[in-house]
Design an enzyme around this catalytic site. Structure first.
Site, mmCIF file in Angstrom:
data_model
loop_
_atom_site.group_PDB
_atom_site.id
_atom_site.type_symbol
_atom_site.label_atom_id
_atom_site.label_comp_id
_atom_site.label_asym_id
_atom_site.label_seq_id
_atom_site.Cartn_x
_atom_site.Cartn_y
_atom_site.Cartn_z
ATOM 1 N N ARG A 67 0.819 -1.210 0.000
ATOM 2 C CA ARG A 67 0.000 0.000 0.000
ATOM 3 C C ARG A 67 0.861 1.272 0.000
ATOM 4 O O ARG A 67 0.504 2.261 -0.639
ATOM 5 C CB ARG A 67 -0.928 -0.006 1.228
ATOM 6 C CG ARG A 67 -1.895 1.179 1.249
ATOM 7 C CD ARG A 67 -2.994 0.947 2.270
ATOM 8 N NE ARG A 67 -3.999 1.989 2.226
ATOM 9 C CZ ARG A 67 -4.226 2.851 3.223
ATOM 10 N NH1 ARG A 67 -3.499 2.803 4.323
ATOM 11 N NH2 ARG A 67 -5.168 3.760 3.098
ATOM 12 N N HIS A 71 0.457 4.419 -2.594
ATOM 13 C CA HIS A 71 0.259 5.807 -2.167
ATOM 14 C C HIS A 71 1.421 6.703 -2.587
ATOM 15 O O HIS A 71 1.244 7.900 -2.793
ATOM 16 C CB HIS A 71 0.040 5.861 -0.652
ATOM 17 C CG HIS A 71 -1.349 5.461 -0.246
ATOM 18 N ND1 HIS A 71 -1.901 5.792 0.971
ATOM 19 C CD2 HIS A 71 -2.302 4.751 -0.909
ATOM 20 C CE1 HIS A 71 -3.142 5.300 1.040
ATOM 21 N NE2 HIS A 71 -3.397 4.656 -0.085
ATOM 22 N N ASP A 72 2.605 6.129 -2.713
ATOM 23 C CA ASP A 72 3.736 6.909 -3.228
ATOM 24 C C ASP A 72 3.515 7.245 -4.708
ATOM 25 O O ASP A 72 3.617 8.400 -5.118
ATOM 26 C CB ASP A 72 5.044 6.122 -3.054
ATOM 27 C CG ASP A 72 6.254 6.975 -3.420
ATOM 28 O OD1 ASP A 72 6.224 8.195 -3.153
ATOM 29 O OD2 ASP A 72 7.234 6.440 -3.971
ATOM 30 N N GLY A 77 3.752 10.788 -8.556
ATOM 31 C CA GLY A 77 4.687 9.819 -9.112
ATOM 32 C C GLY A 77 5.468 9.027 -8.081
ATOM 33 O O GLY A 77 5.515 9.375 -6.905
ATOM 34 N N SER A 81 8.221 10.148 -2.049
ATOM 35 C CA SER A 81 7.777 11.317 -1.269
ATOM 36 C C SER A 81 7.007 10.924 -0.019
ATOM 37 O O SER A 81 7.070 11.620 1.005
ATOM 38 C CB SER A 81 6.938 12.259 -2.141
ATOM 39 O OG SER A 81 5.804 11.577 -2.643
ATOM 40 N N ASN A 99 -3.434 8.595 4.793
ATOM 41 C CA ASN A 99 -2.222 8.013 5.392
ATOM 42 C C ASN A 99 -2.190 8.102 6.916
ATOM 43 O O ASN A 99 -1.611 7.232 7.579
ATOM 44 C CB ASN A 99 -0.971 8.731 4.849
ATOM 45 C CG ASN A 99 -0.780 8.529 3.354
ATOM 46 O OD1 ASN A 99 -1.180 7.492 2.811
ATOM 47 N ND2 ASN A 99 -0.173 9.507 2.687
ATOM 48 N N PRO A 169 -7.651 7.475 -3.759
ATOM 49 C CA PRO A 169 -9.078 7.133 -3.726
ATOM 50 C C PRO A 169 -9.606 6.985 -2.303
ATOM 51 O O PRO A 169 -8.897 6.541 -1.407
ATOM 52 C CB PRO A 169 -9.141 5.799 -4.472
ATOM 53 C CG PRO A 169 -7.779 5.221 -4.366
ATOM 54 C CD PRO A 169 -6.826 6.369 -4.287
ATOM 55 N N HIS A 199 -6.367 -5.856 -2.161
ATOM 56 C CA HIS A 199 -7.136 -6.014 -0.921
ATOM 57 C C HIS A 199 -7.380 -7.488 -0.582
ATOM 58 O O HIS A 199 -8.162 -7.792 0.307
ATOM 59 C CB HIS A 199 -8.454 -5.234 -0.990
ATOM 60 C CG HIS A 199 -8.261 -3.743 -0.934
ATOM 61 N ND1 HIS A 199 -9.281 -2.841 -1.033
ATOM 62 C CD2 HIS A 199 -7.134 -2.996 -0.788
ATOM 63 C CE1 HIS A 199 -8.807 -1.602 -0.959
ATOM 64 N NE2 HIS A 199 -7.508 -1.671 -0.819
ATOM 65 N N THR A 249 -8.652 -15.314 3.735
ATOM 66 C CA THR A 249 -7.209 -15.541 3.549
ATOM 67 C C THR A 249 -6.437 -14.213 3.490
ATOM 68 O O THR A 249 -5.839 -13.882 2.465
ATOM 69 C CB THR A 249 -6.941 -16.362 2.256
ATOM 70 O OG1 THR A 249 -7.528 -15.666 1.136
ATOM 71 C CG2 THR A 249 -7.520 -17.758 2.326
ATOM 72 N N ASP A 254 -4.236 -14.062 -3.225
ATOM 73 C CA ASP A 254 -4.995 -14.918 -4.135
ATOM 74 C C ASP A 254 -6.164 -14.120 -4.717
ATOM 75 O O ASP A 254 -6.206 -12.898 -4.578
ATOM 76 C CB ASP A 254 -5.484 -16.166 -3.376
ATOM 77 C CG ASP A 254 -6.279 -15.794 -2.123
ATOM 78 O OD1 ASP A 254 -6.803 -14.654 -2.056
ATOM 79 O OD2 ASP A 254 -6.374 -16.630 -1.203
HETATM 80 C C1 HEM Z 1 -9.482 1.255 -5.665
HETATM 81 C C2 HEM Z 1 -9.311 2.205 -4.786
HETATM 82 C C3 HEM Z 1 -8.795 1.962 -3.398
HETATM 83 C C4 HEM Z 1 -9.352 2.405 -2.251
HETATM 84 C C5 HEM Z 1 -10.597 3.272 -2.116
HETATM 85 C C6 HEM Z 1 -8.551 1.911 -1.167
HETATM 86 C C7 HEM Z 1 -8.794 2.156 0.173
HETATM 87 C C8 HEM Z 1 -8.162 1.514 1.210
HETATM 88 C C9 HEM Z 1 -8.502 1.681 2.596
HETATM 89 C C10 HEM Z 1 -9.554 2.646 3.134
HETATM 90 C C11 HEM Z 1 -7.731 0.845 3.311
HETATM 91 C C12 HEM Z 1 -7.739 0.674 4.822
HETATM 92 C C13 HEM Z 1 -6.923 1.792 5.454
HETATM 93 C C14 HEM Z 1 -7.166 1.901 6.934
HETATM 94 O O1 HEM Z 1 -8.301 1.805 7.377
HETATM 95 O O2 HEM Z 1 -6.172 2.143 7.678
HETATM 96 C C15 HEM Z 1 -6.893 0.144 2.387
HETATM 97 C C16 HEM Z 1 -5.962 -0.804 2.743
HETATM 98 C C17 HEM Z 1 -5.099 -1.403 1.842
HETATM 99 N N1 HEM Z 1 -4.980 -1.098 0.511
HETATM 100 FE FE1 HEM Z 1 -6.267 -0.021 -0.589
HETATM 101 N N2 HEM Z 1 -7.526 1.157 -1.663
HETATM 102 C C18 HEM Z 1 -7.618 1.172 -3.030
HETATM 103 C C19 HEM Z 1 -6.738 0.612 -3.917
HETATM 104 C C20 HEM Z 1 -5.584 -0.048 -3.542
HETATM 105 C C21 HEM Z 1 -4.498 -0.387 -4.422
HETATM 106 C C22 HEM Z 1 -4.411 0.010 -5.891
HETATM 107 C C23 HEM Z 1 -3.576 -1.052 -3.686
HETATM 108 C C24 HEM Z 1 -2.240 -1.609 -4.094
HETATM 109 C C25 HEM Z 1 -1.931 -1.989 -5.320
HETATM 110 C C26 HEM Z 1 -4.098 -1.147 -2.346
HETATM 111 C C27 HEM Z 1 -3.511 -1.823 -1.312
HETATM 112 C C28 HEM Z 1 -4.003 -1.868 -0.017
HETATM 113 C C29 HEM Z 1 -3.495 -2.772 0.999
HETATM 114 C C30 HEM Z 1 -2.453 -3.857 0.782
HETATM 115 C C31 HEM Z 1 -4.173 -2.455 2.179
HETATM 116 C C32 HEM Z 1 -3.936 -3.076 3.578
HETATM 117 C C33 HEM Z 1 -2.795 -2.317 4.232
HETATM 118 C C34 HEM Z 1 -2.395 -2.811 5.615
HETATM 119 O O3 HEM Z 1 -2.910 -3.801 6.126
HETATM 120 O O4 HEM Z 1 -1.526 -2.129 6.225
HETATM 121 N N3 HEM Z 1 -5.293 -0.510 -2.286
HETATM 122 N N4 HEM Z 1 -7.170 0.570 1.115
#
Ligand code: HEM
Ligand code: NAG
Ligand code: NAG
Length: 326
Positions: A67, A71-72, A77, A81, A99, A169, A199, A249, A254
């Site tokens: 993640r 976000h970077d 880009g 940062s 963040n 997003p 996710h 999981t 997966d």
């Molecule tokens: C499609 C739009 C996306 C939205 C709206 C979104 C939103 C979020 C939110 C709200 C969380 C939980 C943050 C928290 O409550 O602390 C999250 C976690 C996460 N997101 Fe996304 N995300 C998106 C796309 C992505 C993308 C593109 C990736 C990576 C390629 C990604 C990877 C992750 C990962 C791995 C977590 C878990 C992080 C952890 O456990 O520390 N997400 N995301």
């Protein structure tokens, strides 16, 4: 030049111009898998060793690193940062809404950086460390492998305002908004749906999914009740309580994330938007049935995201410490 006949002269100008446009047109032209071959031959092994040990201590850290890279790359880009700490005279991206109290994994990046500074000082950028560490995280958690192109340099700036106001997003976004947020980074609908498969690992805070589990109808009621147990309905209570993004999981990369979407067990409002009667339903269906298709689309989209506006050549710097400017 004067000894060449005019036609050859003109065509060589044409070829030179064509090459120039090619170079300018693709901002990723300078990224290269072999960029550190001579200057730091052990870079990939070093990153992998540290990520492996971090994941063996805490499996969630793999998700957190992935993640961080996302976000970077989205905020101006892939330039490291997001790693910059706030100081009295510098406002970084760490406290921007998506963040703050959420982005994590910075200590792992620090550990990688200090190992690399010991073996090849001043050579490997923090931006590249993020790119490699996220690939390694995916692989270690059972996902697909790809070669990471490197050669990014580190920014001397951060953009709090962009990070805080809609470039990243929001979990409250509808499908139209999700699509446009990714399009703004040069990523397609397919890239967006495939990248969301990230996710399949990691966790979210109650504050990110409270509205979806209490106030929305497009959610399996048994699943909503399970999630309500550890996420109180009152805003400000239990905001930081965690739940797995992928119910079954959460530490295995997966296609189960998509399988949950088609039975209305997406945790975030934004997750369920990908399968809610709209234009992306069919792609979600495909990914539930065909894990190979998901893997290959995810890899292609990660590479594309990683090519987003890197600093190269003489731009930026190679930070000595990922948390501050040299
Ligand atoms: C499609 C739009 C996306 C939205 C709206 C979104 C939103 C979020 C939110 C709200 C969380 C939980 C943050 C928290 O409550 O602390 C999250 C976690 C996460 N997101 Fe996304 N995300 C998106 C796309 C992505 C993308 C593109 C990736 C990576 C390629 C990604 C990877 C992750 C990962 C791995 C977590 C878990 C992080 C952890 O456990 O520390 N997400 N995301
Ligand atoms: C970040 O979170 C902390 C702790 O909850 C809070 O005090 C601070 O105001 C937040 N920062 C921003 C910029 O919202
Ligand atoms: C989606 O959300 C945006 C605001 O983010 C709003 O302007 C738009 O009307 C919404 N679209 C639909 C179809 O609900």
């Amino acid at each position: 030049m004067s000894q060449h006949p005019p036609s050859l002269y003109l065509s060589s100008i044409f070829v030179a111009l064509a090459l120039l446009f090619l170079l300018i047109g693709t901002s990723s032209a300078q990224l290269d898998e072999n960029f550190y071959c001579k200057k730091c031959p052990n870079v990939f092994d070093t990153v992998e060793t540290v990520v492996k040990s971090a994941v063996s201590k805490e499996q969630r850290i793999g998700a957190s690193l992935l993640r961080l890279f996302f976000h970077d790359c989205f905020v101006d880009g892939c330039d490291g940062s997001i790693l910059l700490d706030d100081t009295s005279s510098f406002k970084g991206e760490k406290t921007a809404a998506p963040n703050n109290n959420s982005a994590r994994g910075f200590e792992v990046i620090d550990a990688i950086k200090s190992k690399l500074e010991a073996i090849c000082p001043g050579v490997v950028s923090c931006a590249d460390i993020l790119a490699i560490a996220s690939r390694d995280s995916v692989v270690i958690l059972g996902g697909p492998f790809w070669n990471v192109k490197v050669g990014r340099r580190d920014s001397r700036t951060a953009n709090f305002i962009a990070a805080n106001t809609g470039v990243l997003p929001s979990p409250a976004s509808n499908l139209t908004k999700l699509i446009s947020t990714f399009k703004a980074q040069g990523l397609s609908v397919k890239d967006m749906v495939a990248l969301s498969g990230a996710h399949t690992i990691g966790e979210a805070r109650c504050t990110s999914f409270r509205n979806h589990i209490y106030n929305e109808n497009n959610i399996d009621s048994t699943f909503a009740k399970i999630r309500q147990r550890k996420c109180p309905s009152t805003v400000g209570t239990g905001d930081n309580n965690l739940a797995n993004l992928d119910l079954q999981t959460p530490t295995h990369f997966d296609n189960n994330y998509y399988k949950n979407l088609i039975i209305k067990k997406g945790l975030l409002h934004s997750d369920q938007e990908l399968f809610n009667g709209g234009s992306t339903d069919s792609l979600v269906q495909t990914y539930t049935q065909n894990e190979k298709a998901f893997d290959s689309d995810f890899v292609a989209a990660m590479i594309k995201m990683g090519n987003n506006k890197p600093l190269t050549g003489g731009q930026g710097e190679i930070r000595k410490n990922c948390r501050r400017l040299n």
